[in-house]
Design a protein around this motif. Structure first.
Motif, PDB file in Angstrom:
ATOM      1  N   LEU A  19     -16.001  27.324  15.908  1.00 22.17           N
ATOM      2  CA  LEU A  19     -14.880  26.642  15.219  1.00 22.17           C
ATOM      3  C   LEU A  19     -15.547  26.033  14.068  1.00 22.17           C
ATOM      4  O   LEU A  19     -15.025  26.298  13.159  1.00 22.17           O
ATOM      5  N   ARG A  20     -16.616  25.242  14.550  1.00 20.71           N
ATOM      6  CA  ARG A  20     -17.432  24.805  13.079  1.00 20.71           C
ATOM      7  C   ARG A  20     -17.919  25.706  11.980  1.00 20.71           C
ATOM      8  O   ARG A  20     -17.976  25.800  10.934  1.00 20.71           O
ATOM      9  N   LYS A  21     -18.234  26.926  12.613  1.00 19.10           N
ATOM     10  CA  LYS A  21     -18.967  28.076  11.716  1.00 19.10           C
ATOM     11  C   LYS A  21     -17.717  28.571  10.708  1.00 19.10           C
ATOM     12  O   LYS A  21     -17.974  29.002   9.664  1.00 19.10           O
ATOM     13  N   VAL A  22     -16.388  28.844  11.691  1.00 20.57           N
ATOM     14  CA  VAL A  22     -15.486  29.161  10.797  1.00 20.57           C
ATOM     15  C   VAL A  22     -15.072  28.431   9.644  1.00 20.57           C
ATOM     16  O   VAL A  22     -14.816  28.762   8.756  1.00 20.57           O
ATOM     17  N   GLN A  23     -15.077  27.148  10.190  1.00 19.42           N
ATOM     18  CA  GLN A  23     -14.755  26.146   9.021  1.00 19.42           C
ATOM     19  C   GLN A  23     -15.436  26.080   7.765  1.00 19.42           C
ATOM     20  O   GLN A  23     -15.356  26.046   7.001  1.00 19.42           O
ATOM     21  N   SER A  25     -17.817  28.450   6.804  1.00 20.58           N
ATOM     22  CA  SER A  25     -17.799  29.597   6.054  1.00 20.58           C
ATOM     23  C   SER A  25     -16.943  30.205   5.536  1.00 20.58           C
ATOM     24  O   SER A  25     -16.760  31.145   4.625  1.00 20.58           O
ATOM     25  N   GLY A  26     -15.517  29.590   6.082  1.00 24.00           N
ATOM     26  CA  GLY A  26     -14.266  30.283   5.621  1.00 24.00           C
ATOM     27  C   GLY A  26     -13.985  31.604   6.114  1.00 24.00           C
ATOM     28  O   GLY A  26     -13.067  32.162   5.513  1.00 24.00           O
ATOM     29  N   LYS A  27     -14.764  32.100   6.991  1.00 24.90           N
ATOM     30  CA  LYS A  27     -14.707  33.540   7.325  1.00 24.90           C
ATOM     31  C   LYS A  27     -13.926  33.787   8.610  1.00 24.90           C
ATOM     32  O   LYS A  27     -14.201  32.511   9.564  1.00 24.90           O
ATOM     33  N   GLU A  28     -13.394  34.739   8.931  1.00 27.45           N
ATOM     34  CA  GLU A  28     -12.569  35.120  10.316  1.00 27.45           C
ATOM     35  C   GLU A  28     -13.544  35.266  11.471  1.00 27.45           C
ATOM     36  O   GLU A  28     -14.564  35.895  11.205  1.00 27.45           O
ATOM     37  N   LEU A  29     -13.173  34.866  12.691  1.00 26.50           N
ATOM     38  CA  LEU A  29     -13.669  35.392  13.798  1.00 26.50           C
ATOM     39  C   LEU A  29     -12.827  36.115  14.757  1.00 26.50           C
ATOM     40  O   LEU A  29     -11.820  35.443  15.139  1.00 26.50           O
ATOM     41  N   VAL A  30     -13.078  37.336  15.105  1.00 28.53           N
ATOM     42  CA  VAL A  30     -12.112  37.899  16.238  1.00 28.53           C
ATOM     43  C   VAL A  30     -12.782  37.945  17.477  1.00 28.53           C
ATOM     44  O   VAL A  30     -13.990  38.130  17.858  1.00 28.53           O
ATOM     45  N   ILE A  31     -11.918  37.606  18.254  1.00 25.93           N
ATOM     46  CA  ILE A  31     -12.139  37.271  19.877  1.00 25.93           C
ATOM     47  C   ILE A  31     -11.689  38.743  20.657  1.00 25.93           C
ATOM     48  O   ILE A  31     -10.677  38.841  20.305  1.00 25.93           O
ATOM     49  N   THR A  32     -12.749  39.034  21.346  1.00 25.16           N
ATOM     50  CA  THR A  32     -12.490  40.367  22.226  1.00 25.16           C
ATOM     51  C   THR A  32     -12.468  40.117  23.538  1.00 25.16           C
ATOM     52  O   THR A  32     -12.866  39.153  24.174  1.00 25.16           O
ATOM     53  N   ARG A  36     -11.705  44.660  23.347  1.00 23.88           N
ATOM     54  CA  ARG A  36     -10.641  45.056  22.536  1.00 23.88           C
ATOM     55  C   ARG A  36     -10.350  43.726  21.711  1.00 23.88           C
ATOM     56  O   ARG A  36     -10.013  42.821  22.575  1.00 23.88           O
ATOM     57  N   PRO A  37      -9.988  43.807  20.617  1.00 25.97           N
ATOM     58  CA  PRO A  37      -9.481  42.636  19.916  1.00 25.97           C
ATOM     59  C   PRO A  37      -8.258  41.971  20.333  1.00 25.97           C
ATOM     60  O   PRO A  37      -7.173  42.892  20.544  1.00 25.97           O
ATOM     61  N   VAL A  38      -8.233  40.785  20.729  1.00 26.02           N
ATOM     62  CA  VAL A  38      -6.938  40.023  21.292  1.00 26.02           C
ATOM     63  C   VAL A  38      -6.657  38.795  20.490  1.00 26.02           C
ATOM     64  O   VAL A  38      -5.731  38.455  20.511  1.00 26.02           O
ATOM     65  N   LEU A  39      -7.418  38.166  19.687  1.00 28.45           N
ATOM     66  CA  LEU A  39      -7.196  37.021  18.789  1.00 28.45           C
ATOM     67  C   LEU A  39      -8.116  36.987  17.809  1.00 28.45           C
ATOM     68  O   LEU A  39      -9.161  37.607  17.379  1.00 28.45           O
ATOM     69  N   LYS A  40      -7.615  36.178  16.596  1.00 23.49           N
ATOM     70  CA  LYS A  40      -8.387  36.174  15.521  1.00 23.49           C
ATOM     71  C   LYS A  40      -8.171  34.614  15.045  1.00 23.49           C
ATOM     72  O   LYS A  40      -7.223  33.902  14.974  1.00 23.49           O
ATOM     73  N   ILE A  41      -9.451  34.070  15.108  1.00 14.54           N
ATOM     74  CA  ILE A  41      -9.586  32.533  14.346  1.00 14.54           C
ATOM     75  C   ILE A  41      -9.823  32.710  12.928  1.00 14.54           C
ATOM     76  O   ILE A  41     -10.564  33.167  12.352  1.00 14.54           O
ATOM     77  N   VAL A  42      -8.800  32.066  12.047  1.00 22.29           N
ATOM     78  CA  VAL A  42      -9.044  31.995  10.618  1.00 22.29           C
ATOM     79  C   VAL A  42      -8.926  30.453   9.881  1.00 22.29           C
ATOM     80  O   VAL A  42      -8.478  29.768  10.849  1.00 22.29           O
ATOM     81  N   PRO A  43      -9.634  30.297   9.232  1.00 19.86           N
ATOM     82  CA  PRO A  43      -9.670  29.074   8.645  1.00 19.86           C
ATOM     83  C   PRO A  43      -8.357  28.562   8.164  1.00 19.86           C
ATOM     84  O   PRO A  43      -7.484  29.432   7.592  1.00 19.86           O
ATOM     85  N   TYR A  44      -7.788  27.708   8.061  1.00 19.87           N
ATOM     86  CA  TYR A  44      -6.715  26.827   7.577  1.00 19.87           C
ATOM     87  C   TYR A  44      -6.684  26.783   5.979  1.00 19.87           C
ATOM     88  O   TYR A  44      -7.434  26.484   5.331  1.00 19.87           O
ATOM     89  N   SER A  45      -5.585  27.254   5.732  1.00 19.96           N
ATOM     90  CA  SER A  45      -5.085  27.219   3.973  1.00 19.96           C
ATOM     91  C   SER A  45      -3.759  26.777   3.871  1.00 19.96           C
ATOM     92  O   SER A  45      -2.959  27.254   4.440  1.00 19.96           O
ATOM     93  N   GLU A  46      -3.840  25.914   2.775  1.00 23.55           N
ATOM     94  CA  GLU A  46      -2.208  25.490   2.339  1.00 23.55           C
ATOM     95  C   GLU A  46      -1.729  26.230   1.096  1.00 23.55           C
ATOM     96  O   GLU A  46      -0.625  26.028   0.807  1.00 23.55           O
ATOM     97  N   LYS A  47      -2.690  27.127   0.559  1.00 22.27           N
ATOM     98  CA  LYS A  47      -2.552  27.817  -0.437  1.00 22.27           C
ATOM     99  C   LYS A  47      -1.105  28.828  -0.142  1.00 22.27           C
ATOM    100  O   LYS A  47      -1.474  29.759   0.632  1.00 22.27           O
TER     101      LYS A  47
END
Length: 77
Positions: A19-23, A25-32, A36-47
């Motif tokens: 979670l800290r790495k995603v925060q 780097s600002g890059k997504e992380l796919v959980i398998t 098989r991909p089942v989830l994606k963790i993305v950084p929060y953005s208000e834009k």
């Protein structure tokens, strides 16, 4: 922008680290799950542009939504 992929089993004991790495780097992380991909963790953005980017071009505008359309169809039971 994708960071990488990781299995649920490998993610579980090190979740906070990822979670800290995603925060940071600002890059997504796919959980398998079994490869098989089942989830994606993305950084929060208000834009709004980031949130609605995936929806661009997907909305159809009808000038007269209450008028019949010119499409033939048949009712089947």
């Amino acid at each position: 922008m994708t960071t990488g992929r990781i299995s649920k089993a490998k993610l579980k004991p090190r979740l906070l680290e990822y979670l800290r790495k995603v925060q940071a780097s600002g890059k997504e992380l796919v959980i398998t799950d079994r490869g098989r991909p089942v989830l994606k963790i993305v950084p929060y953005s208000e834009k709004p542009s980031d949130v609605t980017k995936a929806l661009r071009g997907s909305v159809t505008k009808y000038q007269s939504p209450l008028e019949p359309i010119e499409v033939a169809w048949s009712a089947q039971s």
